[in-house]
Design an enzyme around this catalytic site. Structure first.
Site, PDB file in Angstrom:
ATOM      1  N   GLU A 102      38.320  42.419  37.277  1.00 41.70           N
ATOM      2  CA  GLU A 102      36.989  41.406  37.939  1.00 41.70           C
ATOM      3  C   GLU A 102      37.552  41.318  39.455  1.00 41.70           C
ATOM      4  OE1 GLU A 102      34.563  40.255  36.413  1.00 41.70           O
ATOM      5  OE2 GLU A 102      33.723  39.175  38.139  1.00 41.70           O
ATOM      6  N   ASP A 103      36.558  41.508  40.231  1.00 48.05           N
ATOM      7  CA  ASP A 103      36.660  40.865  41.585  1.00 48.05           C
ATOM      8  C   ASP A 103      37.797  41.825  42.310  1.00 48.05           C
ATOM      9  OD1 ASP A 103      34.075  39.986  41.542  1.00 48.05           O
ATOM     10  OD2 ASP A 103      34.929  37.932  41.658  1.00 48.05           O
ATOM     11  N   LYS A 130      34.503  33.340  33.723  1.00 43.22           N
ATOM     12  CA  LYS A 130      34.127  34.284  33.177  1.00 43.22           C
ATOM     13  C   LYS A 130      34.357  34.289  31.460  1.00 43.22           C
ATOM     14  CE  LYS A 130      32.108  38.561  34.696  1.00 43.22           C
ATOM     15  NZ  LYS A 130      32.031  39.407  35.559  1.00 43.22           N
TER      16      LYS A 130
END
Ligand code: NAI
Length: 561
Positions: free
Chosen positions: A243-244, A172
Site C-alpha cells: 500500500e502506498d 485500510k
C-alpha cells in the site's frame, strides 16, 4: 460462528480483560460475566445492550468539532472495544467511512506523532532488520488473514510521511473488516520504517519514526526481501497487501513477489479493477455491448494501460480476437494518438497503437500529432476515459461533439486530485444535456439537472480490496491472479444500482457494500479455482464459506479462564 467475538479458553480477568479491545464489552458485560471475570466495581452498575452503547458512542462522536478529533475518537474506541467500534461504523457507514479512511486519514498520517495514543500493528524499522521474524512474532494475535504494509513514501496525495504512514494500513484494515468482514483480530497493519525524506517530519521534535533519510537502492530492496522472507516463514498463508509505495518501488516489488506468495498491490491492481468495474457497468446501462464501443483512453500511463488491459481482456471474453479487441482503442498520450507509425512507444503502449492506414487524411498538428479533439471529431467515440493528470482537458467543444454522435456518452475523468480531473462532473452533465454517464476519480457532489438529481460515482478502491480479501480467505486461494482482479471488476459491474435505475449511481451505495463484497468474493473464489490457485469447492459451498467468513460485530459469551 462468524458473527461472534473469539472465545478464548484462557480469557483474562479484571482490568486485563477490559484492556483487550477484541474481548472488551464495557458496560455490556452481563451480571454473570462480571462475577466470573472479577469485573464488579470496575464498571458502572447499569448493564447496557450493544445498541444502547452505540447511541452513547454516537453522542460522544457528535460532540467532536473537527474531523481530526472525530478520527481520534474513533481510533480510541477501536483500541478500547472493537465490537462497539465496528457496530457504530456499520450503523453510520456513510458518515464515518471518510473519518476512518480517506480523506481524513491523510491528516491522521501527517499528525501521526502528535495524535499517537496506543500501539496498533507493527513498526519494522530498518535498524532492526536482522530481527524481523522476532518482531513479527511479537504481534498481538497469532492468526492473521490480512497484512497491509506500507513504507510511508507515497501516502495518498500527501507524499512521504515516514512512520506516520502506518495510519493508512490501520485505516485500510478497518475497511477490510467493516466491508469485507475480515475478523479484526486477524488483521495486521505494518509500516516498514526505512526513514523519511520529509524535512518537516525530520525536524519535528515529536516525530516518532526512525530519524534518518530514506534507505534506497539495493539496501532498500534487500530490506523488503528480508521482510517478505520473514512473512513467508511466520505467516505463510496470510494475504500481504502492498500500500502506498512509490511507483519505482511498487511495480518491481509486485513483479518479484506475486508468484511467490498470496499478495497484491491495491494502488496498481485495485484502482484499475474499480475503474474497469464502473466502465463495464456504464456500458451495461447504455444497453449496448462492449463490442459496440469505441474507447478513447486519454492518458496512456500506468493506470490508463491497466484499465485498457482489463477492457481488452473483457472484449476477448466476448469472443473478439486479439487484433479485433485492440482495434477498439484510441489511446492518446502526451504526444498525441498512439499509432503504428510511432517509434517512441513503450511495449505496453504499442499494444494500443492504431493502424496508421486508418488515419490517412486525419488532421494533425504542426508536429504531426493527432490530439483528443481530432480523434473525437473523426470517430464515433462512446467511451472517454481520462487518466492523464491534465485538469480540464475534456473541453466543452470536445464533449459536445462526442455527445452529438452518441445518445449516452460514457465520460470518466478519473485523474486525482480534483484539480487534475479532466472535467468537472456538473459541466459534463450540462454539456451533454444530462445524457452523459459519469464517474470520477475524485469525489463530486450530485448534480441537479432538468429536475433530476444525478449522483456521481467515485471510483474508490473500497469497492475492491475488502472483497478481494474476503474472496481469497474464503476460497483458500494461494495467489492473486490478474484474472481474479478481472473477475472482481466484472462482479462489481453486475452489482451496479444503475442497472435497475439508469439515473442511479454507477457504483453501489455504501449501505449495500457488504452484500456486494460477498458477491465479488464469490466471483474471486470461482476464478481462483479456475486458475488452479484454490481448492475446488462447489459454488454453493463457496458461497457458504464467504458467508461464514464475513464477520458481523456482535458480542458473544466469553469462556471461563
Ligand atoms: P502516469 O504518470 O503513469 O500516467 C499519466 C499519463 O498521462 C502519462 O503517460 C503521461 O504521459 C500522460 N499525459 C500527460 N500529459 C498528457 C497530455 N497533455 N495529454 C495526454 N496524456 C498526457 O500516472 P497514473 O498512475 O497512470 O495515474 C494517472 C492519474 O489517474 C492520476 O491522477 C491518478 O491519481 C489517477 N488514477 C485514478 C484512478 C481511479 O480509479 N480513479 C485509478 C488510477 C489512477
Amino acid at each position: 460462528m462468524a458473527t461472534t467475538q473469539p472465545v478464548l479458553s484462557n480469557a483474562p480477568r479484571g482490568m486485563d480483560l477490559l484492556d483487550r479491545p477484541i474481548l472488551n464489552k464495557g458496560t455490556a458485560f452481563t451480571e454473570d460475566e462480571r462475577s466470573r471475570f472479577g469485573l464488579h466495581g470496575l464498571l458502572p452498575p447499569h448493564i447496557e445492550a450493544l445498541n444502547r452503547q452505540v447511541v452513547r458512542a454516537y453522542e460522544a462522536y457528535k460532540r467532536k468539532d473537527d474531523d481530526l478529533e472525530r478520527h481520534i475518537y474513533l481510533r480510541s474506541l477501536q483500541d478500547t472495544n472493537e465490537v462497539l467500534f465496528y457496530r457504530l461504523l456499520l450503523d453510520h457507514i456513510v458518515e464515518m467511512t471518510p473519518m476512518v479512511y480517506t480523506p481524513v486519514v491523510a491528516q491522521a498520517c501527517q499528525q501521526f506523532s502528535h495524535i499517537y495514543r496506543r500501539p496498533r500493528g507493527l513498526f519494522i524499522s530498518y535498524p532492526l532488520r536482522d530481527s524481523i521474524s522476532t518482531l513479527l512474532r511479537s504481534r498481538r494475535n497469532p492468526e492473521v488473514d490480512v497484512i497491509v504494509v506500507t513504507d510511508g513514501e507515497r501516502i495518498l496525495g500527501i507524499g512521504d510521511q515516514g512512520a506516520g504512514g502506518l495510519g493508512i494500513p490501520i485505516g485500510k484494515l478497518s475497511l477490510y473488516t467493516l466491508v469485507g468482514g475480515i475478523r479484526p483480530e486477524r488483521t495486521l497493519p505494518i509500516v516498514l520504517d526505512v526513514g523519511t525524506n520529509n524535512a518537516e517530519r525530520l525536524n519535528d521534535p515529536e516525530y516518532l519514526g526512525w530519524r534518518h533519510e530514506r534507505i534506497t537502492g539495493q539496501e532498500y530492496f534487500d530490506f523488503v526481501d528480508q521482510f517478505v522472507q520473514a512473512v513467508k516463514q511466520e505467516l505463510p498463508e496470510t494475504c500481504l497487501q502492498w500500500e502506498d509505495f512509490a511507483t519505482p518501488h511498487a511495480r518491481p516489488i509486485l513483479q518479484r513477489y506475486r508468484d511467490e506468495l498470496l499478495t497484491f498491490n491495491d494502488d496498481i491492481q485495485g484502482t484499475s479493477a474499480v475503474a474497469l468495474g464502473a466502465i463495464l457497468s456504464a456500458i451495461k446501462v447504455t444497453g449496448k455491448n462492449l463490442k459496440d464501443q469505441q474507447i478513447v483512453m486519454f492518458g496512456a500511463g500506468s493506470a490508463g494501460i491497466g484499465v485498457a488491459d482489463g477492457l481488452r481482456t473483457a472484449l476477448k471474453e466476448d469472443g473478439l480476437s486479439e487484433q479485433e479487441a485492440r482495434s477498439h482503442f484510441w489511446a492518446i498520450d502526451r504526444d498525441g494518438l498512439l499509432h503504428s507509425g510511432r517509434r517512441d512507444l513503450s511495449p505496453e503502449q504499442s499494444i494500443y497503437a492504431q493502424a496508421q492506414d486508418r488515419l490517412s487524411g486525419w488532421p494533425r498538428s504542426a508536429k504531426g500529432e493527432i490530439g483528443l479533439a481530432e480523434v473525437i471529431g473523426k470517430i464515433d467515440a462512446t467511451v472517454l476515459i481520462g487518466l492523464s493528470t491534465v485538469g480540464g482537458a475534456f473541453l466543452e467543444p470536445i464533449v459536445r461533439e462526442m455527445a452529438r454522435k452518441v445518445q449516452r456518452p460514457i465520460i470518466f475523468p478519473l485523474s486525482n486530485p480534483t484539480d487534475k480531473s479532466e472535467a468537472k462532473a456538473d459541466d459534463l452533465i450540462r454539456w451533454t444535456d444530462g445524457r452523459a454517464l459519469v464517474a470520477t476519480g475524485s469525489p463530486f457532489a450530485p448534480v441537479s439537472y432538468g429536475g433530476r438529481t444525478i449522483p456521481i460515482a467515485q471510483c474508490n478502491n473500497v469497492y475492491i480490496f475488502p472483497a478481494m480479501g474476503l474472496g481469497v480467505i474464503a476460497s483458500g486461494a494461494r495467489r492473486v491472479t490478474d484474472a481474479m482482479m478481472q473477475a472482481a471488476a466484472e462482479a462489481l459491474a453486475l452489482n451496479s444500482p444503475a442497472l435497475k435505475d439508469s439515473s442511479a449511481s454507477l457504483l453501489p451505495f455504501l449501505t449495500d457494500i457488504r452484500r456486494v463484497a460477498a458477491e465479488i468474493a464469490v466471483a474471486v473464489g470461482i476464478q481462483a479455482q479456475k486458475d488452479g490457485v484454490a481448492p475446488g469447492f462447489a459454488e454453493h459451498e463457496l458461497r457458504e464459506r464467504v458467508r461464514q467468513t464475513q464477520w458481523t460485530p456482535a458480542y458473544s459469551s466469553i469462556a471461563d479462564p
